[in-house]
Write an enzyme that holds these catalytic residues in place. Sequence first.
Site, PDB file in Angstrom:
ATOM      1  CG  HIS A   8      27.441  -1.007  19.317  1.00  0.00           C
ATOM      2  ND1 HIS A   8      28.618  -1.351  19.930  1.00  0.00           N
ATOM      3  CD2 HIS A   8      26.474  -1.789  19.865  1.00  0.00           C
ATOM      4  CE1 HIS A   8      28.387  -2.311  20.806  1.00  0.00           C
ATOM      5  NE2 HIS A   8      27.098  -2.582  20.792  1.00  0.00           N
ATOM      6  CD  GLU A  35      22.985  -0.630  21.289  1.00  0.00           C
ATOM      7  OE1 GLU A  35      22.779  -1.553  22.104  1.00  0.00           O
ATOM      8  OE2 GLU A  35      24.011   0.094  21.320  1.00  0.00           O
ATOM      9  CG  ASP A  37      23.635  -0.793  25.823  1.00  0.00           C
ATOM     10  OD1 ASP A  37      23.246  -1.805  25.247  1.00  0.00           O
ATOM     11  OD2 ASP A  37      24.634  -0.123  25.455  1.00  0.00           O
ATOM     12  CG  HIS A  50      27.044  -2.394  27.658  1.00  0.00           C
ATOM     13  ND1 HIS A  50      27.778  -3.386  28.270  1.00  0.00           N
ATOM     14  CD2 HIS A  50      26.438  -2.975  26.596  1.00  0.00           C
ATOM     15  CE1 HIS A  50      27.628  -4.519  27.609  1.00  0.00           C
ATOM     16  NE2 HIS A  50      26.816  -4.301  26.587  1.00  0.00           N
ATOM     17  CD  GLU A 118      21.466  -4.754  24.679  1.00  0.00           C
ATOM     18  OE1 GLU A 118      21.821  -5.728  25.378  1.00  0.00           O
ATOM     19  OE2 GLU A 118      22.201  -4.216  23.827  1.00  0.00           O
TER      20      GLU A 118
END
Length: 289
Positions: A8, A35, A37, A50, A118
């Site tokens: 993450h 993962e 962002d 993020h 993301e």
Amino acid sequence: MDTLFYAHRGSSHKFSENTRAAYLQAIDDGADGIECDVHLSKDGIVVCHHDPTVDRTSDSTGLVAARTLEELKSLDFTNVVPAAIPEEYGQENEQLLSLAELLGLIDARGVKIGLAVEIKHPSPFGHLLEDGVLKVLQEFNFDPKTGQAGTHGQIFVTLMSFEPESLRYLARTVNKDLLCQLITEVDGEWVEELLSTGQVGRAAVYEVLYRSVAEGIELINAGGAGIIGPGVAWTRANEHLVRQWLDQGLKARIWTVDRPADAVYLTGLGVGQLTSNRPAELRKELELN
């Protein structure tokens, strides 16, 4: 069933989230996937970060979208998790990465690994964000049907968002099996409270999260995404729905799973992908259960 562990924002319990060090640590930890962002910078570069602002993550304040890539790289993003960064993970001023730089790092390692991107909304640039992501992926030989990318096709790319309209836009060119609808529970009254107190930026973000439930469920049920991405708490509260989707053959990538008890529960449910801040440790703990 083999469980896949996604890091993450990288291995973000060891190094600050979405940094070069966190990503490289995830690879060295043997994570099955990373993962990240993404937002667009002022000069149209897809950057890994993020929040819509740098307030929480850096030594400065302001919108990511208001700074060029060069200006963003001048900030210090290492203090979310203060830790000495090994020389091989880069200097302090090398920690914020563009998506292209992240893909380059992964490609250079030559490892078989997943990359879950993301796409953060709302974005002041609208769907230029998705266009930018797809352009970068194309530079790394991305196949929108299979998700394979990289010099040897060793990177498996999936695209995620809380914003259903983002996935609808991506579905014009990308296989729906590669799209993940993220879901979380947000109190609608909280959005109104943020608006009433003038916190327009935060309200806009939480409004997307709020809509991710009803609109996200509708999109999933209509076959618009091959991967479901609810949080742990939402999964526990809506187990019947998650079971239904799994029975229909959809994949599930649940976040953020840091507790062994949650991992045991989710794998027992049939979830095959866990997103964790501590993927290597969680894998070991799960193997002991």
